[in-house]
Design a protein around this motif. Structure first.
Motif, short mmCIF file in Angstrom:
data_model
loop_
_atom_site.label_atom_id
_atom_site.label_comp_id
_atom_site.label_asym_id
_atom_site.label_seq_id
_atom_site.Cartn_x
_atom_site.Cartn_y
_atom_site.Cartn_z
N ALA A 15 1.85 -70.50 -28.75
CA ALA A 15 1.09 -71.35 -29.09
C ALA A 15 1.17 -72.77 -28.21
O ALA A 15 0.26 -73.42 -27.96
N ALA A 16 2.32 -73.21 -28.11
CA ALA A 16 2.88 -74.39 -27.20
C ALA A 16 2.13 -74.10 -25.81
O ALA A 16 1.41 -75.18 -25.53
N VAL A 17 2.32 -73.07 -25.15
CA VAL A 17 1.46 -72.93 -23.82
C VAL A 17 0.06 -73.39 -24.11
O VAL A 17 -0.41 -73.79 -23.33
N LEU A 52 -11.35 -73.49 -26.98
CA LEU A 52 -10.83 -72.35 -27.21
C LEU A 52 -9.29 -72.24 -27.06
O LEU A 52 -8.78 -71.26 -27.85
N LYS A 53 -8.56 -73.08 -26.15
CA LYS A 53 -7.37 -72.93 -26.28
C LYS A 53 -6.78 -73.79 -27.47
O LYS A 53 -5.62 -73.16 -27.95
N LEU A 54 -7.38 -74.78 -28.02
CA LEU A 54 -6.82 -75.32 -29.53
C LEU A 54 -6.85 -74.17 -30.47
O LEU A 54 -6.00 -74.29 -31.22
N ALA A 55 -8.18 -73.52 -30.30
CA ALA A 55 -8.12 -72.47 -31.36
C ALA A 55 -7.28 -71.41 -31.22
O ALA A 55 -6.92 -70.90 -32.42
N GLY A 103 0.77 -62.66 -16.39
CA GLY A 103 1.82 -62.84 -16.98
C GLY A 103 1.61 -63.24 -18.52
O GLY A 103 2.03 -62.92 -19.46
N LEU A 104 0.41 -64.31 -18.61
CA LEU A 104 0.04 -64.83 -19.82
C LEU A 104 -0.44 -63.59 -20.69
O LEU A 104 -0.59 -63.60 -22.00
#
Length: 116
Positions: A15-17, A52-55, A103-104
């Protein structure tokens, strides 16, 4: 409300990433802009990356109390990174950004196991 994911730290880390990545996309840093340019990402989708990344970050954290939401978020992240990996392959951009996407994507799949 009890926290249902175990262990919690991989969920919090992913989540932090996602939150850091969202911040980097808000006003794209040069490294982000170059990566998007290298894979020929359409200009029309670039403004969507931050929300999108915040969601994704929020879905991961909410998944700590609603596990199916966490699993769904992880599955969505796997799909997102599969598209990113495909874009890197098509652009023959197989350097650090490609390895990060792989990796992610793998990490997203593994984090989903924390909710099960």
């Amino acid at each position: 409300m009890p926290i249902l994911a175990d262990p919690i730290w991989p969920v919090a880390l992913l989540a932090a990433v996602q939150y850091v990545d969202a911040a980097m996309c808000w006003k794209p840093m040069d490294v982000v802009r170059r990566c998007l340019d290298d894979v020929h990402a359409p200009q029309a989708i670039r403004p969507l990356l931050t929300p999108l990344k915040l969601a994704a970050g929020s879905g991961l954290l909410l998944g700590l109390v609603v596990p199916y939401l966490g699993v769904l978020t992880c599955a969505s992240l796997v799909a997102y990174f599969a598209v990113a990996v495909t874009m890197h392959i098509r652009a023959r951009d197989l350097g650090r950004n490609f390895r990060n996407a792989v990796g992610l994507g793998v990490a997203s799949g593994l984090v989903s196991l924390c909710y099960l």
